[in-house]
Scaffold this active site. Structure first.
Site, mmCIF file in Angstrom:
data_model
loop_
_atom_site.group_PDB
_atom_site.id
_atom_site.type_symbol
_atom_site.label_atom_id
_atom_site.label_comp_id
_atom_site.label_asym_id
_atom_site.label_seq_id
_atom_site.Cartn_x
_atom_site.Cartn_y
_atom_site.Cartn_z
ATOM 1 N N HIS A 75 53.468 17.837 -36.615
ATOM 2 C CA HIS A 75 53.524 19.165 -36.131
ATOM 3 C C HIS A 75 55.307 19.347 -36.199
ATOM 4 C CE1 HIS A 75 50.417 19.501 -32.850
ATOM 5 N NE2 HIS A 75 50.007 19.130 -34.094
ATOM 6 N N TYR A 204 53.913 22.707 -23.466
ATOM 7 C CA TYR A 204 54.364 22.168 -22.124
ATOM 8 C C TYR A 204 54.582 23.609 -21.254
ATOM 9 C CZ TYR A 204 55.769 17.637 -24.079
ATOM 10 O OH TYR A 204 55.710 16.476 -24.729
HETATM 11 C C1 PHB Z 1 49.531 13.178 -25.511
HETATM 12 O O1 PHB Z 1 49.041 13.797 -26.265
HETATM 13 O O2 PHB Z 1 49.021 12.186 -24.784
HETATM 14 C C2 PHB Z 1 50.908 13.534 -25.006
HETATM 15 C C3 PHB Z 1 51.546 14.244 -25.311
HETATM 16 C C4 PHB Z 1 52.947 14.624 -25.061
HETATM 17 C C5 PHB Z 1 53.379 13.911 -23.876
HETATM 18 C C6 PHB Z 1 52.785 13.096 -23.233
HETATM 19 C C7 PHB Z 1 51.339 12.813 -23.734
HETATM 20 O O3 PHB Z 1 54.568 14.196 -23.204
#
Ligand code: PHB
Ligand code: RFL
Length: 393
Positions: A75, A204
């Protein structure tokens, strides 16, 4: 009692213990790995998914990166979603072309277990380490209860890679150890779903209803998280409620619906920060979650564990090659500098993305921080570099 002699006894077959075993074995250094759980259990434990740029290189250099490079998703950006709008942070553009690899932690574990089993190096599953001894003598030992009864492993060094509930960190004498801890007033409900990710990059999200994270494992499997109350239990979250809540928190004016699918795995994790200082006592060296915990918002836990291992491996290698112990002596201080940086970043991410019900001041500050991170090049550059490769700042 069965007795075994080795150079390095490694407690725990998580990513840290297994990678250390792999690196040392390649140098001809003898190790025994002791793991409390079964092989099936450790290979199935669903956890982290984001691998930093430098850590993916480390896995490859250790000879364990073949499947990660083939199947991992590279990514170049990440999305922040708030105020019903999407804001993309172009990670690679801001971080000198570096990228992250999305590849499940249990896949890393499977790859490392397979290599070790193939090499024939000892990896004792179902072996619960109960105590560590003689840590400041000429040689140390680790006692475990294995499937065939008690085992004692004599060694030059113990690598405590057994996580925050393990036995290793408890072996640090109370007059030596300092423990710093913060518990956050929320948990994450995580699910793994058989559903193609609706977007290409991680999202997020900060919504007034709470935190949400859209991640993935493959073109057909999504990994999603919801910020929930620390008092919530799984039976309060039937499938329908989970999907509805994800949809509400991710909603924007133009984005497509979340793709639903059967839930393959689910769990609730408390959010904590812990640092144990020092990370060494005599012949015992702590690495990974045994020494520190970060809340998962910064995606740093596994990366930090493997970064410790890189330092510990170089230090042990120098010792066994007769190049002296300067690196071993510097181990704790070297690691702790990075650990505190990761704690700071994880704390920053956590406190920017988790609204606090009824605290208008806190929520106003969080949104101001988030807008700055998403809209100013200076703030997003710092975020991108920390996210993609903590060592690059
Ligand atoms: C995940 O894909 O499990 C994951 C991704 C980002 C994070 C925490 C977990 O900050
Ligand atoms: P582990 O993986 O916990 O492994 C420790 C091993 O030790 C064994 N053990 C014992 N063995 C023998 N005797 C005993 N007495 C023992 N006690 C314990 C355990 O069974 C286990 O096999 O620690 P390690 O190797 O330090 O690895 C750390 C990572 O697992 C952890 O930091 C990450 O999963 C954190 N994390 C994330 N990290 C990332 O870098 N990127 C992410 O995207 C990310 N997302 C996450 C996460 C952690 C999460 N949870 C569930 C805590 C997402 C979540 C939801």
């Amino acid at each position: 009692m069965e007795e075994i002699r080795t150079q390095v006894a490694i407690v725990g077959a998580g990513p840290a213990g297994l990678l250390l075993g792999q690196l040392l074995s390649r140098e001809g250094i003898d190790t025994v790995v002791l793991e409390q759980r079964s092989r099936e259990y450790v290979e199935r434990r669903v956890r982290a998914g984001v691998i930093e740029f430098g850590i993916a290189n480390l896995i490859e250099e250790a000879g364990a990166g073949e499947r990660m490079r083939r199947e991992g998703l590279v990514h170049h950006g990440v999305e922040f979603r708030f105020d019903r709008q999407s804001h993309r942070i172009p990670l690679s553009e801001l971080a000198d072309g570096r990228s992250i690899t999305v590849y499940g932690q249990q896949e890393v574990v499977k790859d490392l277990v397979a290599l070790r089993v193939k090499s024939g190096a000892p990896l004792l599953f179902d072996s619960d380490v109960t105590s560590l001894g003689d840590l400041t003598d000429n040689r140390a030992f680790v006692d475990a209860t294995g499937p065939a009864g008690p085992v004692r492993v004599w060694c030059d060094f113990v690598a405590g890679c057994d996580g925050s509930f393990g036995a290793s960190h408890r072996a640090l004498p109370s007059d030596v150890v300092r423990r710093h801890e913060r518990t956050y007033p929320f948990s994450w409900l995580g699910i793994l779903a058989e559903a193609p990710p609706a977007t290409e990059e991680l999202i997020y999200g900060r919504h007034e209803r709470g935190f949400v994270l859209y991640s993935m494992r493959s073109p057909t499997v999504s990994r999603l998280y919801l910020g929930v109350s620390p008092h919530d239990s799984l039976d309060q979250w039937p499938d329908e409620r989970i999907w509805e809540e994800i949809g509400l928190r991710l909603a924007t004016d133009e984005q497509p619906e979340v793709v639903r699918g059967p839930i393959l795995d689910r769990g609730i994790t408390a959010m904590r920060s812990i640092v144990i200082e020092p990370m060494r006592h005599g012949r015992l060296f702590l690495a990974g979650d045994a020494a520190h915990i970060v809340p998962p918002t910064g995606a740093k836990g596994m990366n930090l564990a493997l970064a410790d291992v890189r330092v510990l491996f170089a230090a042990m290698r120098a010792h066994f090659l007769g190049e002296g112990d300067a690196l071993l002596d510097a181990y704790s201080a070297t690691c702790l500098e990075r650990v505190w940086r990761a704690e700071e970043f994880s704390n920053y991410m956590t406190q920017m993305l988790h609204p606090v019900v009824g605290d208008g001041f806190e929520n106003g500050v969080q949104l101001a921080r988030l807008r700055q991170a998403a809209r100013t090049r200076e703030a997003s550059t710092v975020l991108a570099r920390n996210y993609v490769d903590l060592n690059s700042l």
